[in-house]
Each structure stands twice: as C-alpha cells, then as structure tokens.
Design a protein around this motif. Structure first.
Motif, PDB file in Angstrom:
ATOM      1  N   VAL A  68      39.129  39.288  54.306  1.00 40.22           N
ATOM      2  CA  VAL A  68      38.662  40.517  53.593  1.00 40.22           C
ATOM      3  C   VAL A  68      38.132  40.204  52.119  1.00 40.22           C
ATOM      4  N   HIS A  69      39.054  39.222  51.472  1.00 42.20           N
ATOM      5  CA  HIS A  69      38.729  39.169  50.026  1.00 42.20           C
ATOM      6  C   HIS A  69      37.190  38.534  49.761  1.00 42.20           C
ATOM      7  N   PHE A  70      36.749  37.787  50.696  1.00 40.91           N
ATOM      8  CA  PHE A  70      35.427  37.275  50.602  1.00 40.91           C
ATOM      9  C   PHE A  70      34.364  38.429  51.154  1.00 40.91           C
ATOM     10  N   LEU A  71      34.742  39.281  51.974  1.00 42.30           N
ATOM     11  CA  LEU A  71      33.722  40.148  52.472  1.00 42.30           C
ATOM     12  C   LEU A  71      33.653  41.510  51.760  1.00 42.30           C
ATOM     13  N   LEU A  72      34.715  42.009  51.237  1.00 38.26           N
ATOM     14  CA  LEU A  72      34.834  43.218  50.813  1.00 38.26           C
ATOM     15  C   LEU A  72      33.667  43.433  49.668  1.00 38.26           C
ATOM     16  N   PRO A  73      33.692  42.344  48.703  1.00 36.25           N
ATOM     17  CA  PRO A  73      32.848  42.563  47.555  1.00 36.25           C
ATOM     18  C   PRO A  73      31.210  42.448  47.779  1.00 36.25           C
ATOM     19  N   LYS A  74      30.961  42.531  49.029  1.00 32.44           N
ATOM     20  CA  LYS A  74      29.449  42.340  49.522  1.00 32.44           C
ATOM     21  C   LYS A  74      29.027  43.862  50.025  1.00 32.44           C
ATOM     22  N   MET A  75      30.141  44.680  50.051  1.00 32.13           N
ATOM     23  CA  MET A  75      29.727  45.955  50.908  1.00 32.13           C
ATOM     24  C   MET A  75      30.434  47.126  50.000  1.00 32.13           C
ATOM     25  N   THR A  76      30.040  48.351  50.190  1.00 27.64           N
ATOM     26  CA  THR A  76      30.772  49.549  49.630  1.00 27.64           C
ATOM     27  C   THR A  76      32.106  49.663  50.429  1.00 27.64           C
ATOM     28  N   GLY A  77      33.164  50.281  49.810  1.00 27.02           N
ATOM     29  CA  GLY A  77      34.371  50.730  50.507  1.00 27.02           C
ATOM     30  C   GLY A  77      34.242  51.220  51.818  1.00 27.02           C
ATOM     31  N   LEU A 161      44.006  48.490  52.763  1.00 31.41           N
ATOM     32  CA  LEU A 161      43.741  47.786  51.397  1.00 31.41           C
ATOM     33  C   LEU A 161      42.691  48.259  50.721  1.00 31.41           C
ATOM     34  N   ILE A 162      41.661  48.807  51.335  1.00 27.59           N
ATOM     35  CA  ILE A 162      40.243  49.003  50.643  1.00 27.59           C
ATOM     36  C   ILE A 162      40.377  49.681  49.533  1.00 27.59           C
ATOM     37  N   PRO A 163      41.413  50.919  49.456  1.00 24.10           N
ATOM     38  CA  PRO A 163      41.322  51.482  48.264  1.00 24.10           C
ATOM     39  C   PRO A 163      42.280  50.986  47.109  1.00 24.10           C
ATOM     40  N   ALA A 164      43.096  50.095  47.299  1.00 24.24           N
ATOM     41  CA  ALA A 164      44.073  49.350  46.787  1.00 24.24           C
ATOM     42  C   ALA A 164      43.137  48.124  46.063  1.00 24.24           C
ATOM     43  N   ALA A 165      42.025  47.657  46.295  1.00 26.51           N
ATOM     44  CA  ALA A 165      41.367  46.404  46.172  1.00 26.51           C
ATOM     45  C   ALA A 165      41.313  46.104  44.725  1.00 26.51           C
ATOM     46  N   GLY A 166      40.966  47.032  43.991  1.00 26.91           N
ATOM     47  CA  GLY A 166      40.834  46.984  42.558  1.00 26.91           C
ATOM     48  C   GLY A 166      42.181  46.453  41.887  1.00 26.91           C
ATOM     49  N   LEU A 167      43.331  46.987  42.348  1.00 29.83           N
ATOM     50  CA  LEU A 167      44.614  46.399  41.893  1.00 29.83           C
ATOM     51  C   LEU A 167      44.754  45.273  42.292  1.00 29.83           C
ATOM     52  N   LEU A 168      44.707  44.954  43.568  1.00 34.59           N
ATOM     53  CA  LEU A 168      44.906  43.621  43.983  1.00 34.59           C
ATOM     54  C   LEU A 168      43.903  42.494  43.357  1.00 34.59           C
ATOM     55  N   ASP A 169      42.859  42.779  43.081  1.00 34.48           N
ATOM     56  CA  ASP A 169      42.045  41.942  42.321  1.00 34.48           C
ATOM     57  C   ASP A 169      42.711  41.585  41.085  1.00 34.48           C
ATOM     58  N   ARG A 170      43.192  42.433  40.507  1.00 38.84           N
ATOM     59  CA  ARG A 170      43.621  42.064  39.176  1.00 38.84           C
ATOM     60  C   ARG A 170      44.968  41.319  39.274  1.00 38.84           C
ATOM     61  N   LEU A 171      45.747  41.632  40.244  1.00 40.86           N
ATOM     62  CA  LEU A 171      47.045  40.932  40.661  1.00 40.86           C
ATOM     63  C   LEU A 171      46.576  39.486  41.015  1.00 40.86           C
ATOM     64  N   SER A 172      45.837  39.321  41.699  1.00 41.72           N
ATOM     65  CA  SER A 172      45.246  37.921  42.238  1.00 41.72           C
ATOM     66  C   SER A 172      44.913  36.961  41.054  1.00 41.72           C
TER      67      SER A 172
END
Length: 400
Positions: A68-77, A161-172
């Motif tokens: 999901v981490h690899f695929l999600l940036p390629k598309m809208t939520g 996870l999709i709506p929390a992706a921004g927060l998780l990206d910063r945590l990563s």
C-alpha cells in the motif's frame, strides 16, 4: 528511492504465501483443530508449525502494508479505495460462492451433518440461510470464507489507512532513524499493550471480521508497520546489516518462547507478562530476520518473479480447496503416513498450478482471481519502444 523496483518485496510476498500453503497442508496432519483431519496424525510437525504460526500471518499483513505504501501515491485516495474494493472484493465474493463450498460440503459430511450430493448442498448453501450448529465453519450464518478471511481484513485495513496516510507518512520518516535494539523495542511496545489490554477481553481469533477485536489489533498493527517502513533506504540497509544479529536473537527468542509457554503460568500476572513478552518478542524478531535476509539476498531481478507475482493470488484462492478435497478422498485409501501427505501436497501444488495457468489465459476469469484484465494491444510507437526512466518504473509495477 533510486531503485525502480523492490525485487525483495516481490519475492517475499510470493514466498510468504508459499509458506501459508505448506502450513495449510500441514494442518491436515498436525493434531490441532481444523476443517478435516487425516488419520495419520504427525505430532512431530507441531514444533515446525508452531514456529511459523507465530509470524506467518503478521508477515503477510506487513507485506500488504508495504505494498500500500508503494501503490497509494500513484492514485487519489478514492481511486485507490475503489481499485482495492474491486481487486479484493470480487475474488472474495466469487471464492465464497464457487471455490470455498467444496470445503464446507466435505466438512459437513465428515461431521455427520449433510448427507446429500454436492449439488444439493450447493443449492442449500447459496440460499445464505443458517445451518445447524457446527456443520461447517460459518454454518451459523449460512456461508463461509474459510481461508479467504485475509481478503476482507486486508480491505478493511486499507480503507481505514487511506485517510490516515498523511500522518503515517510523517511518522514513517521518524521510523527510518530506528536502529539497533530500538528496532526491536519500539515496535514491541504496541504489541505488549495489545497483549495486556486487548487480549484478556477478546482472547479468541474468530476470523469473523465484526467480532475479532484482538485479531484486528494484532494484524492491523503489522499492516501499519509495513506501511511505516515502506520506502526508507536507510532503514532497510540497517535491517540488512543486522541480519546475523537478528538471526541469533531469533534463535534465542524462539527457544525462550518454547520454554516460556511450558514453564510460565499465565494465571499469575507477573508470569503472564513475561510469557507475553516472549511471545511478541519472538514474533517480531523473526519478522526482522525474514525482512533482513530477503533484502540482502533477493533484491535483484530473478526470472521467476514475473510468473510468481501474477500467480500468487490465484494460488492463494485455490489451494485450500485442493488440499481439503484431495485429502478427504486420499484418506479413503489408507495410503500410509508417507504416501498420503505426498499425494495431498503434490495434488495441491499441481492443481493450483494447472488451474492458475488456465486462469491467466482466460480474460473474463482473471478479475475473479484478483488479476488485472488484459489490455488490448496498442500500436508500438517510438516512445513505447524506448521508455524513459520514469516510464520504466511505472511499467515495471510494484507488488500489490
């Protein structure tokens, strides 16, 4: 990240599902509760099964979070959510209606429940009405997903996870700096909290989705862990450099785990906490071992990866029905404790292989088994014949 494709994640995904298939064949023989059992119980399998049992599904959910981490940036939520609903939901519904029923039928027959033909059972099964209790797994609601439970769980975690992706990206970004014992202790803390506060109240894993609190806390955590460690080259280099340390710690942790579950008394709070620590330590450390060695050894192009990436999903959907059906009929012939397991394993592999090869070639069948529909051939232009670096990365794809 400069590398176009993470070959180690591709390979690890295929190998993890390979372990899962072997595990399900083993469940036919190990003296634990399962849908059907062989007369040739193999108690020597218990330590082997117990070893992989601790980390095989957490590893699969972690790999799914990585994907999901690899695929999600390629598309809208919204686009990604819809693609996951189609990719996971359609095979789940098809599997429950077509692939899983033979397992439920033979389990019901073995339990002394249903006595009619498979056709009569299927007509009754597709009515989606409750059955008498304990006829087969899921009889109380009238339908079952059996081994396909992973698909609705993965879909559920992905949509959350999709709506929390921004927060998780910063945590990563912070997780990328973990090293040494912090790579063990920081992920271990949430697992210990789950064991302390969730497990005592919800101690059973039911695979029922709606009443499976402990499973969601555990598998959901590993899914998020996978997302968090996604793209950081530094973290993966740190993992690979410590592979011998993780391996040594893994041997110690598994030995301690085996002693702990025998010696420590779960009824005593202090001993229960120690037992819990050994369980989750062993689980996480062996995932570190697998991740470290796969990154070190498998992060390179390999000829079998293209086939494995496309085949692993249909194999997963098909394999357990082959295991149950072949095992049920093989048991009638008293083949012995060596020949029968070879027949069941060989039949599972051969059947999954043959049917998957057919599915890959039939356009309408591909989406039913989680494969992308074949695109119509397009005119070969100069740009298509000589793609630039960005196009090469997109065309190579990423594990999903």
């Amino acid at each position: 990240m400069t590398q176009d494709r993470r070959h180690d994640i591709d390979a690890l995904r295929a190998l993890a599902f390979g372990v899962l298939i072997l595990y399900h064949v083993g469940m036919f023989y190990v003296p634990w509760d399962w849908h059907l059992k062989s007369d040739y119980s193999a108690s020597w399998l218990e330590p082997v099964m117990l070893f992989s049992n601790q980390w095989r599904m957490p590893l699969i959910f972690l790999i799914s979070g990585l994907a999901v981490h690899f695929l999600l940036p390629k598309m809208t939520g919204a686009g990604f959510a819809w693609s996951r609903i189609k990719r996971l939901g359609l095979p789940l519904l098809f599997g429950m209606a077509v692939i899983v029923p033979p397992q439920a039928y033979l389990e019901s027959v073995s339990n002394g429940g249903f006595e009619g033909s498979y056709g009569a059972f299927l007509l009754r099964y597709l009515q989606l009405q409750p059955w008498p209790e304990s006829e087969f797994s899921g009889a109380d609601i009238g339908i079952t997903w059996n081994h396909l439970w992973y698909l609705p769980y993965l879909l559920f975690y992905t949509l959350l996870l999709i709506p929390a992706a921004g927060l998780l990206d910063r945590l990563s970004q912070r997780c990328a700096r973990l090293h040494g014992l912090w790579l063990v202790l920081v992920p271990l803390l949430p697992l210990m909290l789950i064991g302390e506060f969730v497990f005592p109240r919800f101690p059973y894993i039911s695979h029922s989705l709606f009443y499976d609190v402990y499973a969601h806390a555990m598998y959901g955590s590993f899914f998020v862990y996978g997302y968090l460690i996604g793209r950081s080259p530094l973290l993966w280099r740190t993992l690979a450099r410590g592979r011998w340390v993780w391996s040594g710690l893994g041997v110690v942790s598994f030995a301690s785990f085996l002693v702990g579950i025998e010696v420590l008394d779960a009824a005593q709070p202090a001993e229960s906490m120690a037992q819990m620590f050994l369980i989750y330590l062993n689980r996480w450390v062996w995932i570190l071992v697998v991740l470290a060695w796969s990154h070190q050894l498998l992060n390179r192009p390999m000829r079998w990866l293209g086939w494995a990436n496309e085949s692993v999903y249909p194999w997963y959907i098909l394999h357990q029905s082959f295991t149950v059906v072949i095992g049920y009929h093989a048991a009638k012939y008293a083949l012995g404790p060596v020949i029968e397991p070879l027949v069941v394993l060989g039949g599972t592999v051969a059947g999954s292989w043959a049917l998957t090869e057919a599915i890959r070639r039939v356009g309408w069948a591909r989406p039913l088994f989680g494969l992308k529909a074949r695109r119509r051939p397009q005119r070969r232009t100069r740009d298509a014949l000589h793609p630039g670096p960005n196009e090469q990365a997109i065309q190579s794809g990423l594990p999903d």
